[in-house]
Design an enzyme around this catalytic site. Sequence first.
Site, PDB file in Angstrom:
ATOM      1  N   GLU A 249      -2.113  -9.172   4.255  1.00 43.47           N
ATOM      2  CA  GLU A 249      -2.230  -9.676   5.506  1.00 43.47           C
ATOM      3  C   GLU A 249      -3.680  -9.638   6.270  1.00 43.47           C
ATOM      4  O   GLU A 249      -3.813 -10.357   7.245  1.00 43.47           O
ATOM      5  CB  GLU A 249      -1.396  -8.782   6.762  1.00 43.47           C
ATOM      6  CG  GLU A 249      -1.995  -7.337   6.706  1.00 43.47           C
ATOM      7  CD  GLU A 249      -1.437  -6.326   5.545  1.00 43.47           C
ATOM      8  OE1 GLU A 249      -1.837  -4.910   6.043  1.00 43.47           O
ATOM      9  OE2 GLU A 249      -1.061  -6.578   4.619  1.00 43.47           O
TER      10      GLU A 249
ATOM     11  N   CYS B 198       0.956  -1.204  -0.030  1.00 45.40           N
ATOM     12  CA  CYS B 198      -0.106  -0.184  -0.050  1.00 45.40           C
ATOM     13  C   CYS B 198       0.852   1.193  -0.019  1.00 45.40           C
ATOM     14  O   CYS B 198       1.755   1.641  -0.967  1.00 45.40           O
ATOM     15  CB  CYS B 198      -0.901   0.006   1.162  1.00 45.40           C
ATOM     16  SG  CYS B 198      -2.217   1.081   1.245  1.00 45.40           S
TER      17      CYS B 198
ATOM     18  N   GLY C  38       0.182 -14.166  38.030  1.00 44.07           N
ATOM     19  CA  GLY C  38      -0.743 -15.020  38.077  1.00 44.07           C
ATOM     20  C   GLY C  38      -1.110 -15.141  36.527  1.00 44.07           C
ATOM     21  O   GLY C  38      -1.941 -15.971  36.391  1.00 44.07           O
ATOM     22  N   GLY C  39      -0.860 -14.518  35.741  1.00 38.21           N
ATOM     23  CA  GLY C  39      -1.193 -14.365  34.325  1.00 38.21           C
ATOM     24  C   GLY C  39      -0.190 -15.418  33.362  1.00 38.21           C
ATOM     25  O   GLY C  39       0.748 -15.980  33.901  1.00 38.21           O
ATOM     26  N   VAL C  40      -0.611 -15.525  32.319  1.00 36.29           N
ATOM     27  CA  VAL C  40       0.132 -16.239  31.179  1.00 36.29           C
ATOM     28  C   VAL C  40       1.584 -16.042  31.050  1.00 36.29           C
ATOM     29  O   VAL C  40       2.580 -16.706  31.128  1.00 36.29           O
ATOM     30  CB  VAL C  40      -0.540 -16.357  29.997  1.00 36.29           C
ATOM     31  CG1 VAL C  40       0.092 -17.261  28.788  1.00 36.29           C
ATOM     32  CG2 VAL C  40      -2.065 -16.952  30.040  1.00 36.29           C
ATOM     33  N   ASP C  41       2.046 -14.697  30.849  1.00 35.76           N
ATOM     34  CA  ASP C  41       3.158 -14.129  30.551  1.00 35.76           C
ATOM     35  C   ASP C  41       4.081 -14.486  31.606  1.00 35.76           C
ATOM     36  O   ASP C  41       5.084 -14.763  31.338  1.00 35.76           O
ATOM     37  CB  ASP C  41       3.188 -12.557  30.032  1.00 35.76           C
ATOM     38  CG  ASP C  41       1.958 -12.296  29.148  1.00 35.76           C
ATOM     39  OD1 ASP C  41       1.939 -13.327  28.256  1.00 35.76           O
ATOM     40  OD2 ASP C  41       1.772 -11.098  29.041  1.00 35.76           O
ATOM     41  N   SER C  42       3.937 -13.901  32.808  1.00 32.56           N
ATOM     42  CA  SER C  42       4.875 -14.094  34.019  1.00 32.56           C
ATOM     43  C   SER C  42       4.803 -15.630  34.291  1.00 32.56           C
ATOM     44  O   SER C  42       6.118 -15.939  34.584  1.00 32.56           O
ATOM     45  CB  SER C  42       4.320 -13.086  34.942  1.00 32.56           C
ATOM     46  OG  SER C  42       3.206 -13.753  35.768  1.00 32.56           O
ATOM     47  N   SER C  43       3.801 -16.254  34.065  1.00 33.59           N
ATOM     48  CA  SER C  43       4.086 -17.800  34.314  1.00 33.59           C
ATOM     49  C   SER C  43       5.101 -18.321  33.348  1.00 33.59           C
ATOM     50  O   SER C  43       5.855 -19.249  33.752  1.00 33.59           O
ATOM     51  CB  SER C  43       2.672 -18.403  34.439  1.00 33.59           C
ATOM     52  OG  SER C  43       1.804 -17.906  35.172  1.00 33.59           O
TER      53      SER C  43
ATOM     54  N   HIS D 246      -3.839  -5.178   0.554  1.00 34.99           N
ATOM     55  CA  HIS D 246      -3.286  -5.778   2.172  1.00 34.99           C
ATOM     56  C   HIS D 246      -3.431  -7.237   2.049  1.00 34.99           C
ATOM     57  O   HIS D 246      -4.511  -7.822   2.222  1.00 34.99           O
ATOM     58  CB  HIS D 246      -3.987  -5.028   3.032  1.00 34.99           C
ATOM     59  CG  HIS D 246      -3.514  -3.495   3.360  1.00 34.99           C
ATOM     60  ND1 HIS D 246      -2.525  -3.178   4.207  1.00 34.99           N
ATOM     61  CD2 HIS D 246      -4.185  -2.366   2.726  1.00 34.99           C
ATOM     62  CE1 HIS D 246      -2.674  -1.878   4.068  1.00 34.99           C
ATOM     63  NE2 HIS D 246      -3.717  -1.586   3.360  1.00 34.99           N
TER      64      HIS D 246
END
Length: 506
Positions: A166, A76, A219-224, A164
């Site tokens: 994507e 584009c 307690g979340g996904v990322d830090s776990s 586009h």
Amino acid sequence: MILILDFGSQYTQLIARKVRELNVYCEIHPFNKIPPITKEIQGVILSGSPSSCLDKDAPQCDLSQIKGKIPLLGVCYGAQYMAYKAGGKILPSKIREYGRANLNMIDPNSKLLKGLSLNSQVWMSHGDTILDIPSNFKIICSTSNVSNAGYKIENEETYAIQFHPEVTHSLEGVLLLKNFIVDICQCKQDWTPDNFVDTTISQLKELLKDDKVVLGLSGGVDSSVCAVLLNRAIGKNLTCIFVDNGLLRLNEFEDVLSSYKGMGLNVIGVDAKKEFYDALKGVTDPETKRKRIGKTFIDVFDKESSKIRDVKWLAQGTIYPDVIESTSVKGPSATIKSHHNVGGLPDYMKLKVVEPLKSLFKDEVRRVGASLSLKKELLSRHPFPGPGLAIRILSDITPEKVGILQKVDSIFINALKENNLYDKVWQAGAMLLPVSSVGVMGDERTYENVVALRAVESNDGMTADWSHLPYEFLAMVSNSIINQVKGVNRVVYDISSKPPATIEWE
């Protein structure tokens, strides 16, 4: 890897996600902060832009180290920019090109368009169009309204398209991207979760050696996932600290502590509710809330981590959208949300920072977690904001308000799980509004709180649509909340999408 230069398009992150889905690593960088072009960069993609290359302050970049030297694809604005800089003619479209179109001409010899069907549907989104192209540019595809829908520069692996690929509306867009990335750039499709785990653990061992590391768990996904990766790399040298800021969900502190210990992690639980409530007393401004929560967390975390001898590193569960949203495409760093795990630490915290997940999108973090054999219940957990319920209470914070919202949230989330709707939703929660509403309970009139329920569907949180939950389900949840939570007499449902709204209300 593939380098994506961002000119400010709303679709730039989608390009990156499509490249990653082909198991090829990529990075997004602002157009005016091009990194050194090393041998690892096997191709470059120029994104779209809300700007016009005819604007006086149109974004421009130096492509001298890229164009003609390694494969390049302009999308584009990227297509219009390259044509314009080479002497082509760009004009505002007589008819704004927005929406579905079909490729009624495809060059059968084009490597970029190999395998695409004649009349393949594509998605247009541009206000300008390429009227004329330089003599060494060759048209490779057209639509009924756009003759220069795509081109290749002769004697270069430089391609450009005005649509586009994507977005899902470009039905064969992924094939086009694969042609560019795999066939033209010759990238190996070996960037997989298992590969990421092995490589990252090896890199962490080399970086950290015998140093001690402290990690703040949420307690979340990322830090776990971050904790398990580090645990695999350095074992007992990792200490995790889980702070109860008084803004967590109902019973979350106890439940999460128990689950972490079952994972073999060294976890310290800290009850700091009073410190956070004191810091937030009387505060209503959302940004002030975030800053005070951030400062208090750092103070509590610094106090607890200082009890551990010889700690040298602070680990954070920063993920790629945090990095992207904290860098302005216009150049200077711009903080979008002050609770993002980017921007460094206070000087008095003499710790180096390690961020094992900072190259991953949220769904990629989940796939890495699955590769690490984390439980599905943890990996499917909805995102939860860093400041917790503080930014879901649209007024000052008190323990009483937190208690009301915790109960409302618990009823909503448990109902989603019980009705097999939880995994169909990206994120859900409740907001306590600064509004009192007249109601009737029994023979009495009431004047109590209004809560708003919010549930959205998304892939990575960058964009989101509101979840079309069944009316019968919403009616049941509303009835349960009003009957079970003292202080609430009205429930509403948020049907706003992102953009223009955000997922959280503050």
